[in-house]
Motif scaffolding. Sequence first.
Motif, PDB file in Angstrom:
ATOM      1  N   VAL A  74       0.845  -1.193   0.000  1.00 32.15           N
ATOM      2  CA  VAL A  74       0.000   0.000   0.000  1.00 32.15           C
ATOM      3  C   VAL A  74       0.879   1.241   0.000  1.00 32.15           C
ATOM      4  CG1 VAL A  74      -1.652   1.338   1.356  1.00 32.15           C
ATOM      5  CG2 VAL A  74      -1.978  -1.123   1.084  1.00 32.15           C
ATOM      6  N   ALA A  75       1.868   1.278   0.872  1.00 35.95           N
ATOM      7  CA  ALA A  75       2.773   2.426   0.954  1.00 35.95           C
ATOM      8  C   ALA A  75       3.546   2.589  -0.356  1.00 35.95           C
ATOM      9  CB  ALA A  75       3.728   2.261   2.125  1.00 35.95           C
ATOM     10  N   ALA A  76       3.987   1.500  -0.932  1.00 34.81           N
ATOM     11  CA  ALA A  76       4.740   1.571  -2.191  1.00 34.81           C
ATOM     12  C   ALA A  76       3.878   2.138  -3.315  1.00 34.81           C
ATOM     13  CB  ALA A  76       5.268   0.190  -2.565  1.00 34.81           C
ATOM     14  N   ARG A  77       2.617   1.713  -3.386  1.00 36.02           N
ATOM     15  CA  ARG A  77       1.725   2.237  -4.422  1.00 36.02           C
ATOM     16  C   ARG A  77       1.485   3.730  -4.238  1.00 36.02           C
ATOM     17  NH1 ARG A  77      -1.087  -2.799  -4.108  1.00 36.02           N
ATOM     18  NH2 ARG A  77      -2.523  -1.945  -2.574  1.00 36.02           N
ATOM     19  N   LEU A  78       1.281   4.150  -2.999  1.00 32.36           N
ATOM     20  CA  LEU A  78       1.047   5.571  -2.737  1.00 32.36           C
ATOM     21  C   LEU A  78       2.299   6.405  -3.026  1.00 32.36           C
ATOM     22  CD1 LEU A  78      -1.130   5.425   0.478  1.00 32.36           C
ATOM     23  CD2 LEU A  78      -1.833   6.161  -1.793  1.00 32.36           C
TER      24      LEU A  78
ATOM     25  N   VAL B 261       8.541   9.164   4.257  1.00 31.92           N
ATOM     26  CA  VAL B 261       8.290   8.925   5.685  1.00 31.92           C
ATOM     27  C   VAL B 261       6.856   9.314   6.035  1.00 31.92           C
ATOM     28  CG1 VAL B 261       8.993   9.584   8.023  1.00 31.92           C
ATOM     29  CG2 VAL B 261      10.722   9.230   6.260  1.00 31.92           C
ATOM     30  N   THR B 262       6.382  10.396   5.442  1.00 30.42           N
ATOM     31  CA  THR B 262       5.004  10.830   5.664  1.00 30.42           C
ATOM     32  C   THR B 262       4.027   9.802   5.135  1.00 30.42           C
ATOM     33  OG1 THR B 262       5.649  13.159   5.537  1.00 30.42           O
ATOM     34  CG2 THR B 262       3.322  12.656   5.188  1.00 30.42           C
ATOM     35  N   VAL B 263       4.298   9.282   3.942  1.00 29.59           N
ATOM     36  CA  VAL B 263       3.418   8.264   3.359  1.00 29.59           C
ATOM     37  C   VAL B 263       3.366   7.044   4.271  1.00 29.59           C
ATOM     38  CG1 VAL B 263       3.055   6.719   1.397  1.00 29.59           C
ATOM     39  CG2 VAL B 263       3.782   9.074   0.996  1.00 29.59           C
ATOM     40  N   ASP B 264       4.504   6.589   4.745  1.00 27.68           N
ATOM     41  CA  ASP B 264       4.538   5.432   5.662  1.00 27.68           C
ATOM     42  C   ASP B 264       3.715   5.712   6.920  1.00 27.68           C
ATOM     43  OD1 ASP B 264       6.165   3.948   3.967  1.00 27.68           O
ATOM     44  OD2 ASP B 264       8.013   4.586   4.960  1.00 27.68           O
TER      45      ASP B 264
ATOM     46  N   ARG C 276      -7.205   3.501   0.699  1.00 25.94           N
ATOM     47  CA  ARG C 276      -8.135   4.586   0.403  1.00 25.94           C
ATOM     48  C   ARG C 276      -8.060   5.678   1.477  1.00 25.94           C
ATOM     49  NH1 ARG C 276     -14.084   2.868  -0.977  1.00 25.94           N
ATOM     50  NH2 ARG C 276     -12.920   1.963  -2.687  1.00 25.94           N
ATOM     51  N   ARG C 277      -8.005   5.275   2.744  1.00 27.29           N
ATOM     52  CA  ARG C 277      -7.938   6.239   3.848  1.00 27.29           C
ATOM     53  C   ARG C 277      -6.608   6.992   3.837  1.00 27.29           C
ATOM     54  NH1 ARG C 277      -9.495  10.200   6.547  1.00 27.29           N
ATOM     55  NH2 ARG C 277      -8.992  10.214   8.745  1.00 27.29           N
ATOM     56  N   ALA C 278      -5.505   6.287   3.622  1.00 28.14           N
ATOM     57  CA  ALA C 278      -4.195   6.934   3.575  1.00 28.14           C
ATOM     58  C   ALA C 278      -4.122   7.918   2.411  1.00 28.14           C
ATOM     59  CB  ALA C 278      -3.087   5.891   3.465  1.00 28.14           C
TER      60      ALA C 278
END
Length: 65
Positions: free
Chosen positions: A4-8, A18-21, A46-48
């Motif tokens: 999820v973090a990688a896609r975002l 770091v913010t995305v994580d 979706r929430r992130a």
Amino acid sequence: MRLVAARLKSAHPEADPVTVDALVEIAYEELRHAKIRAFLPSLAERRAKALLVVSPPDIRPAPES
């Protein structure tokens, strides 16, 4: 959640990684009590994403004490 973090991060290269994580962790924590866990990654993403759009990309969440 790493996927999820990688896609975002890929979709929002201007955002601080770091913010995305941190936002993915926040989203996961908000949803961790969900009864149907199969959809948790999709809902957390979706929430992130919503949190990322609201948060300026150069501002990091405050560290927890």
